[in-house]
Each structure stands twice: as structure tokens, then as C-alpha cells.
Design a protein around this motif. Structure first.
Motif, PDB file in Angstrom:
ATOM      1  N   LYS A 141       4.325  28.770 -45.396  1.00  0.00           N
ATOM      2  CA  LYS A 141       4.508  28.091 -46.688  1.00  0.00           C
ATOM      3  C   LYS A 141       4.845  29.146 -47.710  1.00  0.00           C
ATOM      4  O   LYS A 141       4.438  30.279 -47.551  1.00  0.00           O
ATOM      5  CB  LYS A 141       3.232  27.341 -47.094  1.00  0.00           C
ATOM      6  N   LYS A 143       6.980  25.649 -48.108  1.00  0.00           N
ATOM      7  CA  LYS A 143       7.735  25.008 -47.027  1.00  0.00           C
ATOM      8  C   LYS A 143       9.242  25.173 -47.175  1.00  0.00           C
ATOM      9  O   LYS A 143       9.967  25.131 -46.196  1.00  0.00           O
ATOM     10  CB  LYS A 143       7.314  23.552 -46.833  1.00  0.00           C
ATOM     11  N   LYS A 167       5.426  27.400 -36.496  1.00  0.00           N
ATOM     12  CA  LYS A 167       6.119  26.104 -36.489  1.00  0.00           C
ATOM     13  C   LYS A 167       6.998  26.007 -37.716  1.00  0.00           C
ATOM     14  O   LYS A 167       6.640  26.467 -38.797  1.00  0.00           O
ATOM     15  CB  LYS A 167       5.051  25.000 -36.504  1.00  0.00           C
ATOM     16  N   ASP A 169       8.711  23.940 -40.790  1.00  0.00           N
ATOM     17  CA  ASP A 169       8.278  22.761 -41.540  1.00  0.00           C
ATOM     18  C   ASP A 169       9.289  21.634 -41.338  1.00  0.00           C
ATOM     19  O   ASP A 169      10.459  21.887 -41.025  1.00  0.00           O
ATOM     20  CB  ASP A 169       8.090  23.090 -43.026  1.00  0.00           C
ATOM     21  N   GLU A 170       8.835  20.398 -41.551  1.00  0.00           N
ATOM     22  CA  GLU A 170       9.682  19.246 -41.204  1.00  0.00           C
ATOM     23  C   GLU A 170      10.990  19.194 -41.997  1.00  0.00           C
ATOM     24  O   GLU A 170      12.003  18.715 -41.489  1.00  0.00           O
ATOM     25  CB  GLU A 170       8.903  17.932 -41.355  1.00  0.00           C
ATOM     26  N   HIS A 259       7.434  16.112 -34.663  1.00  0.00           N
ATOM     27  CA  HIS A 259       6.884  15.913 -36.007  1.00  0.00           C
ATOM     28  C   HIS A 259       7.122  14.467 -36.392  1.00  0.00           C
ATOM     29  O   HIS A 259       8.165  13.908 -36.081  1.00  0.00           O
ATOM     30  CB  HIS A 259       7.552  16.866 -37.004  1.00  0.00           C
TER      31      HIS A 259
HETATM   32 MG    MG Z   1       4.974  20.138 -42.747  1.00  0.00          MG
END
Ligand code: MG
Ligand code: CAP
Length: 421
Positions: A141, A143, A167, A169-170, A259
Motif C-alpha cells: 500500500k 494501493k 499480492k 491490489d485489485e 480476488h
Molecule cells: Mg485490495
């Protein structure tokens, strides 16, 4: 409404509320007909062989009804076609005040036309060489906004501090400051370096979400550069492209992280839409390897009952006696592998004991703000997450563990047992 579903029928469980002036029977009849092969009027073209394959309601309990669909109504192997039927027009019908698709039971013949997860829990434990503890993951982050170098620098520290997986972020895919190809190439080189330095397996979940052909191209690129995971926002991308990615990943031998951004648009209202349980079952059918299921204690909605039910559904082969207040159907998954549930959203080290007590060890614990917000820095944030897991698995209270682990102490001093909203 006396009907005994056949072994090959697909069964849906709906919660319904008729509109004013519409009787329960009329309402149920309209749901069954519009979602199968009928419409608002009787038809001159409805011949007996067509009537034979109509959907039939067969059990009404209060606001809940089960509807059985003959298998002939479906194109086997196509989730879009299934949803255009049982989650299509019916949700907009004036005859209904509210409608929610709570669950779908898939008969064996339907399950057999899908691949399911390629790796699942055991496959991922094997290639990550991580046994007997939860996987840890962190999404760097802020993000959005970090450039490739800043992002990779954070990733290095996260891995080095002891977290297994970085990972994406979406909503980070391939923006100007963080081009997919440039970032993936660089981060996978860093991943290799950290693996050498730490002697631990590390992974990067590359978010390939995008236009379908571009998405497949991105997956291939991940493989060519030594990655073993891709990630997709399966709902915003859509089931058609999720299925295409799943097929491509079979050839590429890549695991798929799922996700679920977008799900609350359908699943949050308890009276209308569709349940996350139903979406999770579709993910298992198509074949995600890891799926977000919620935290109960974190920042996003999801009751304990719901989260446990989803966990159970994606982790077990048969679901005969799961005790829940919710209305669910039993499902046999035959040979489809179980997935790893991902608990994420507002987690920090202070909440880890709750998560492990609730979900056990076969999970992925994901914390973004709860790592990157550690006052001692990114690497310390990662260390604190691992420390909280070690303490929990060793049955030591976090307070006691924190006395000899300054990173965990910093996290507890900042968040203690705060449950974010
Ligand atoms: Mg996220
Ligand atoms: C978590 C997260 C995830 C959510 C998804 C976020 O970050 O990356 O997308 O957890 O939720 O952006 O919020 P934090 P769910 O750790 O900083 O909260 O798993 O419920 O779909």
C-alpha cells in the motif's frame, strides 16, 4: 408442487418476496418459468417435449423455495449461460419485490464438465514448500500511485521480513506508473534474489485482469519470467474470461488467485442479489486455487456464519451436515480439488489469533495496511505478521511474545486488538 428432483437436475435455492398483489404461487411460477424456458404469457409454440424440460418448484419454506432445472436446459461447461438462466431476467421482474439466489446444487454431470482448481491446497503447499502453518501475503500500500521501483522496493522488504507472498491490489493492473510487463519482470527477478538470500520460497500474485486476450498474454508473460501465480478479479473481468484464463493456466501450469472485488454489489443485501457462497461454488467449479472469503474481524462485511460456510464449501469434498443458520444445499465435489481460503481486509497482527482460531491453518492470511502501517517500517511490519502467527501456533499470548519481539510490540502498541471499520 409435488416434484422429486432427478439425479441430474440442477437445483437452485432462492429467497423470494412477491410484489404487492402477486400470490406466492404466481411469484414462484414466474421465477421458475423465466429462468428456464417460459415467459409472461402462455405460448402456442409450447409443445410437450419443450414443456417436459421446464423448471419446477418443489419445496417452499417461508420465503425460501427450491427450484429444479432439467440438465438439458444448460450448456455444460459454461458459467455465463448458467447465470443468464438462473441469475438473469428474474432479478428484474416486476412480479417480485426481492429475490436472492442463495445456493446452487450442481449434479455430477454438471460438475464433470469443469476442471476445478489445478493445484488447490496440497498443490500450493507443495510448490511453496510450506506446511503446517498458514501462508502469509501482503499487498503493498498505497494501493495505487507507487511506481515500479517503489513497488519493488516494498516487495523486497515484505519478502525479506518473512512474508511468503506479495499480492497485487485489485485495482492495480497496468497503469502508467506501474506498467504490468515492466513491473512483473523486475519483481520476479527480485523474488529470485530474496529466495536465494532467505532460503525460503516466495511468490508474486500478478494481477492479469484486463481485456481477455491481453489477460492471456499477461499470464504467458508471467510464466516466461518464472512466476507460478496469476491473479484475477473474477467478477469485474467476468466468468467468460475467468474460464478462458483457467484453460490457459492449465497449459501454462500457473495457479490462480481469485480476488472478489465487486461481490458485495450482489451479495451484501440479504434480501436481493446472490450469496457469496454461490459465487464461491462457481469459483471452485471453474478452478481458482485461492479465494478471498472474508475475516469477520476486519474492515469488510461478512458474518462468522457466512465466512465459515464459504470456507467449508471450498475446502471439503462433500458437505453433508454443515451446521449453519443459513439456508444451503449439500454439494458433492467429486474429484474437484479444495481451494485455499484467503482471509483479508483490515487485518493486523493483533487479530491473527482470532483468524487462526476461526479458520485453522489451511488459509492464506493477507494484510496490507497491517504490515505497511507498522511504525518501524515495511520489513518490521512483515516480521510482526510472522511473529503473530508463530506466537499463535505456539499457544503464546501476543503480549508475552511482544516482550521479546519489538516488531510485534510496535504493531500491538499501534493497533492493539482494534477491529477496523
Ligand atoms: Mg485490495
Ligand atoms: C486488503 C485489500 C483486499 C481486501 C479484499 C484491500 O488490504 O487488499 O483487497 O482485503 O477483501 O485493498 O482492502 P488491507 P475481501 O489489508 O490494507 O485491508 O477479501 O473481503 O474480498
Amino acid at each position: 408442487m409435488k416434484y422429486n428432483p432427478s439425479k441430474t437436475d440442477l437445483v437452485c435455492l432462492f429467497r423470494f418476496e412477491p410484489a404487492k398483489g402477486i400470490s406466492v404461487n404466481e411469484c414462484i411460477g414466474r421465477i421458475a418459468s423465466e429462468s428456464s424456458n417460459g415467459t409472461w404469457s402462455d405460448l402456442t409454440t409450447l409443445k410437450p417435449h419443450i414443456r417436459r424440460i421446464r423448471a419446477r418448484a418443489f419445496e417452499i419454506k417461508g420465503n425460501y423455495v427450491k427450484i429444479a432445472y432439467p440438465i438439458e436446459l444448460f450448456e455444460l461447461g459454461s458459467v455465463p449461460q448458467l447465470l443468464s438462466s438462473v441469475a438473469g431476467n428474474i432479478f428484474g421482474m416486476k412480479a417480485l419485490k426481492n429475490l436472492r439466489l442463495e445456493d446452487i446444487h450442481f449434479p455430477k454431470v454438471y460438475v464433470k464438465h469443469f476442471r476445478g482448481p489445478q493445484f488447490g491446497i496440497n498443490g500450493i503447499r507443495k510448490f511453496m514448500n510450506i506446511y503446517n502453518r498458514p501462508f502469509t501475503a501482503t499487498v503493498p500500500k498505497p494501493k495505487l500511485g507507487m511506481n515500479t521501483n517503489e513497488y519493488c522496493d516494498a516487495a523486497y522488504k515484505i519478502w525479506n521480513g518473512g512474508v511468503d507472498i506479495v499480492k497485487t491490489d485489485e485495482n492495480m493492473t497496468s497503469q502508467r506508473f506501474v506498467n504490468f510487463y515492466k513491473t512483473t519482470e523486475k519483481i520476479l527477478k527480485i523474488r529470485n534474489k530474496v529466495e536465494k538470500e532467505t532460503g525460503e520460497r516466495k511468490a508474486f500474485l500478478a494481477n492479469v485482469t484486463g481485456e481477455t486476450k491481453e489477460m492471456l498474454k499477461r499470464a504467458k508473460f508471467v510464466k516466461e519470467h518464472g512466476g507460478e501465480f496469476v491473479m484475477i478479479d473474477f467478477l469485474t473481468a467476468g466468468f467468460a474470461s475467468f474460464q478462458s484464463l483457467r484453460n490457459e493456466c492449465q497449459d501454462l501450469k500457473l495457479a490462480i488467485h481469485i480476488h472478489r472485488a465487486f461481490h458485495s454489489l450482489f451479495s451484501r443485501n440479504p434480501k436481493h442479489g446472490m450469496s457469496m457462497l454461490t459465487l464461491a461454488k462457481l469459483v471452485r467449479l471453474v478452478g481458482g486455487d485461492t479465494l478471498h472469503i472474508g475475516t469477520v474481524y476486519g474492515k469488510l462485511v461478512g458474518t462468522k456464519d457466512e465466512v465459515l460456510m464459504i470456507e467449508h464449501e471450498i475446502e471439503h469434498q462433500v458437505e453433508p451436515h454443515f451446521k449453519t443458520k443459513q439456508h444451503v444445499l449439500n454439494q458433492n465435489w467429486y474429484n474437484l480439488k479444495p481451494l485455499i481460503p484467503v482471509s483479508s481486509g483490515g487485518l493486523h497482527p493483533g487479530l491473527i489469533p482470532y483468524i487462526i482460531n476461526m479458520l485453522g491453518k489451511d488459509i492464506m492470511i493477507q494484510a496490507g495496511g497491517g504490515v505497511l502501517g507498522n511504525p518501524l517500517g515495511v520489513e518490521s511490519g512483515a516480521k510482526a505478521l510472522r511473529q503473530s502467527i508463530n506466537a499463535t501456533l505456539d499457544n503464546i499470548s501476543l503480549e508475552k511474545y511482544a516482550k521479546t519481539h519489538k516488531e510485534l510490540k510496535a504493531a500491538l502498541d499501534k493497533w492493539s486488538y482494534v477491529r477496523p471499520v
